[in-house]
Design an enzyme around this catalytic site. Structure first.
Site, mmCIF file in Angstrom:
data_model
loop_
_atom_site.group_PDB
_atom_site.id
_atom_site.type_symbol
_atom_site.label_atom_id
_atom_site.label_comp_id
_atom_site.label_asym_id
_atom_site.label_seq_id
_atom_site.Cartn_x
_atom_site.Cartn_y
_atom_site.Cartn_z
ATOM 1 N N THR A 2 106.015 125.633 -45.407
ATOM 2 C CA THR A 2 107.047 126.452 -44.761
ATOM 3 C C THR A 2 106.970 127.847 -45.374
ATOM 4 O O THR A 2 107.216 128.001 -46.581
ATOM 5 C CB THR A 2 108.461 125.880 -45.014
ATOM 6 O OG1 THR A 2 108.503 124.541 -44.553
ATOM 7 C CG2 THR A 2 109.516 126.705 -44.293
ATOM 8 N N LYS A 50 111.130 126.310 -37.844
ATOM 9 C CA LYS A 50 111.367 125.602 -39.118
ATOM 10 C C LYS A 50 112.433 126.318 -39.969
ATOM 11 O O LYS A 50 113.306 125.674 -40.553
ATOM 12 C CB LYS A 50 110.035 125.498 -39.871
ATOM 13 C CG LYS A 50 110.122 124.954 -41.270
ATOM 14 C CD LYS A 50 110.553 123.503 -41.331
ATOM 15 C CE LYS A 50 110.769 123.083 -42.771
ATOM 16 N NZ LYS A 50 111.360 121.764 -42.884
ATOM 17 N N LEU A 103 101.647 123.978 -49.201
ATOM 18 C CA LEU A 103 101.860 124.810 -50.390
ATOM 19 C C LEU A 103 103.305 125.297 -50.496
ATOM 20 O O LEU A 103 104.044 125.279 -49.517
ATOM 21 C CB LEU A 103 100.907 126.016 -50.318
ATOM 22 C CG LEU A 103 99.417 125.646 -50.245
ATOM 23 C CD1 LEU A 103 98.580 126.874 -49.927
ATOM 24 C CD2 LEU A 103 98.958 125.006 -51.543
ATOM 25 N N PRO A 104 103.670 125.760 -51.712
ATOM 26 C CA PRO A 104 105.085 126.053 -51.937
ATOM 27 C C PRO A 104 105.610 127.384 -51.395
ATOM 28 O O PRO A 104 106.817 127.532 -51.275
ATOM 29 C CB PRO A 104 105.202 126.031 -53.465
ATOM 30 C CG PRO A 104 103.842 126.300 -53.967
ATOM 31 C CD PRO A 104 102.891 125.770 -52.958
ATOM 32 N N LYS A 164 114.063 129.193 -51.180
ATOM 33 C CA LYS A 164 112.984 129.971 -50.545
ATOM 34 C C LYS A 164 113.178 130.018 -49.022
ATOM 35 O O LYS A 164 113.119 131.071 -48.396
ATOM 36 C CB LYS A 164 111.644 129.303 -50.899
ATOM 37 C CG LYS A 164 110.420 129.924 -50.310
ATOM 38 C CD LYS A 164 109.605 129.100 -49.360
ATOM 39 C CE LYS A 164 109.495 127.630 -49.507
ATOM 40 N NZ LYS A 164 108.787 126.937 -48.467
HETATM 41 P P1 NAD Z 1 105.735 120.832 -54.292
HETATM 42 O O1 NAD Z 1 106.130 121.972 -55.142
HETATM 43 O O2 NAD Z 1 106.080 119.432 -54.681
HETATM 44 O O3 NAD Z 1 104.140 120.862 -54.037
HETATM 45 C C1 NAD Z 1 103.393 122.020 -53.832
HETATM 46 C C2 NAD Z 1 102.016 121.749 -54.423
HETATM 47 O O4 NAD Z 1 101.141 122.833 -54.119
HETATM 48 C C3 NAD Z 1 102.038 121.608 -55.965
HETATM 49 O O5 NAD Z 1 101.452 120.373 -56.327
HETATM 50 C C4 NAD Z 1 101.222 122.809 -56.432
HETATM 51 O O6 NAD Z 1 100.519 122.560 -57.615
HETATM 52 C C5 NAD Z 1 100.299 123.018 -55.251
HETATM 53 N N1 NAD Z 1 99.667 124.349 -55.190
HETATM 54 C C6 NAD Z 1 100.236 125.566 -55.328
HETATM 55 N N2 NAD Z 1 99.315 126.533 -55.196
HETATM 56 C C7 NAD Z 1 98.134 125.913 -54.957
HETATM 57 C C8 NAD Z 1 96.805 126.356 -54.758
HETATM 58 N N3 NAD Z 1 96.489 127.653 -54.766
HETATM 59 N N4 NAD Z 1 95.834 125.429 -54.559
HETATM 60 C C9 NAD Z 1 96.132 124.106 -54.552
HETATM 61 N N5 NAD Z 1 97.378 123.622 -54.752
HETATM 62 C C10 NAD Z 1 98.352 124.521 -54.948
HETATM 63 O O7 NAD Z 1 106.321 121.164 -52.840
HETATM 64 P P2 NAD Z 1 106.574 120.134 -51.622
HETATM 65 O O8 NAD Z 1 107.940 119.583 -51.742
HETATM 66 O O9 NAD Z 1 105.389 119.258 -51.467
HETATM 67 O O10 NAD Z 1 106.609 121.198 -50.416
HETATM 68 C C11 NAD Z 1 105.434 121.821 -49.917
HETATM 69 C C12 NAD Z 1 105.819 122.643 -48.699
HETATM 70 O O11 NAD Z 1 106.443 121.797 -47.732
HETATM 71 C C13 NAD Z 1 106.814 123.764 -49.015
HETATM 72 O O12 NAD Z 1 106.478 124.894 -48.252
HETATM 73 C C14 NAD Z 1 108.154 123.171 -48.573
HETATM 74 O O13 NAD Z 1 109.076 124.168 -48.216
HETATM 75 C C15 NAD Z 1 107.727 122.311 -47.408
HETATM 76 N N6 NAD Z 1 108.587 121.156 -47.118
HETATM 77 C C16 NAD Z 1 109.040 120.351 -48.119
HETATM 78 C C17 NAD Z 1 109.829 119.254 -47.802
HETATM 79 C C18 NAD Z 1 110.366 118.319 -48.868
HETATM 80 O O14 NAD Z 1 111.237 117.473 -48.536
HETATM 81 N N7 NAD Z 1 109.876 118.377 -50.109
HETATM 82 C C19 NAD Z 1 110.147 118.978 -46.469
HETATM 83 C C20 NAD Z 1 109.642 119.800 -45.473
HETATM 84 C C21 NAD Z 1 108.847 120.888 -45.813
#
Ligand code: NAD
Length: 295
Positions: free
Chosen positions: A95, A170, A64-65, A245
């Site tokens: 994260t 992290k 989740l975000p 964030k």
């Molecule tokens: P993203 O915004 O693409 O995806 C997050 C998803 O969570 C969205 O599809 C959103 O609709 C969903 N969501 C939000 N609230 C929800 C709920 N209550 N129920 C169900 N779904 C819900 O983000 P991402 O890039 O996939 O990143 C996700 C996490 O991973 C974050 O914490 C980010 O910091 C971490 N992260 C991202 C990366 C990267 O390269 N993108 C790398 C490492 C870590």
């Protein structure tokens, strides 16, 4: 194994796909219906909502975000702790703040669940390739239960310590990532303005002491590297607002612990400006545009 996967964004979708490929039975849920539909085409079952998705799962994985989203999804009325099957293993790979992570894990353990924080490093390419690094906080026994699944989505699994320790490692890592991304942008921009080819300069630095991940594997300059966000107008990848964030999380932690992180603070400010200029949803390497705009 019956797995519920919640949060199917840039990272969650490919991670869930790797679990399906490994033969697991997935029930998925995301607030965005199109993201659920895509996973259903890959072989997952759709949950009507989070409660429905987790009800019969032996393991729940969340991606989740934000801290607020994790808190709401786990602790809210329609959430994971209220509806998951007794004894389920809960893995949060988002994260988030170490304090919120510990708060949610404490509530989970009090209700008889096992829970680990397992944030990841490796980006969307690592998520797709199944080569992520998992940085785990929590009980060793819970990690051992999770390990076979983590190994389907990643290549390295580290036990950082007790609950919340994965998040601490992290956010330190991502503070460093934000700093070296900015440094890399600055160096390539300077060299290019002085007349060098950005690819030649990147090749030189990648074999010299300026070598780092942003330069070698995620080059921010368009055209230097294929298959990175810089070569697709900064779409996909790791959003500027997600980096912002994470930089906020490391600043909160450094302030509450009384530890100086001046470069982390400056990097956060620069990402704040960049987000304010409309780059929030684009990949974080797009910050190179802020420097190029000065040309
Ligand atoms: P993203 O915004 O693409 O995806 C997050 C998803 O969570 C969205 O599809 C959103 O609709 C969903 N969501 C939000 N609230 C929800 C709920 N209550 N129920 C169900 N779904 C819900 O983000 P991402 O890039 O996939 O990143 C996700 C996490 O991973 C974050 O914490 C980010 O910091 C971490 N992260 C991202 C990366 C990267 O390269 N993108 C790398 C490492 C870590």
């Amino acid at each position: 194994m019956r797995i519920a996967f919640l949060g199917l964004g840039n990272m969650g979708a490919p991670m869930a796909q790797n679990l399906i490929k490994a033969g697991h039975e997935l029930t998925v849920f995301d607030l965005v219906a199109a993201s659920v539909d895509k996973l259903v085409k890959d072989g997952a079952k759709a949950g009507r909502d989070a409660a429905d998705a987790v009800r019969n799962a032996e393991v729940v994985v969340t991606m989740l975000p934000s801290s607020a989203a994790v808190k709401r999804l786990y602790l809210g009325d329609g959430g994971v702790l209220a509806h998951a099957a007794a004894g389920a293993l809960l893995i949060d790979s988002s994260t988030i703040s170490p304090d919120v992570s510990r708060e949610v894990a404490t509530a989970a353990v009090a209700k008889g669940f096992a829970m680990i924080d397992a944030p990841v490093s490796g980006g969307t390419a690592g998520a797709a390739a199944g080569t992520l690094t998992f940085i785990v906080g929590g009980e060793a026994a819970a990690l051992e239960r999770a390990r076979p699944l983590l190994e389907k989505m990643g290549k390295n699994v580290f036990h950082a310590g007790a609950s919340g320790a994965g998040q601490i490692a992290k956010i330190c890592n991502n503070m460093l990532l934000g700093i070296h991304m900015l440094g890399t942008c600055e160096a390539i921009n300077l060299g290019t303005r002085l007349g060098l080819d950005p690819k030649v300069l990147s090749d030189v630095m990648a074999k010299s002491s300026g070598r780092n991940w942003s330069l070698e594997l995620y080059n921010p300059w368009p055209g230097v590297m294929e298959n990175v966000p810089a070569s697709r107008e900064y779409k996909g990848g790791f959003g500027t607002d997600l980096m912002l964030k994470d930089l906020g999380l490391s600043q909160e932690a450094s302030q509450s612990a009384g530890v100086a992180t001046p470069l982390g603070a400056l990097t956060r400010q620069l990402y704040q400006l960049h987000s304010g200029r409309g780059y929030g949803a684009l990949d974080f390497s797009s910050i190179v545009d802020a420097l190029r705009a000065g040309a």
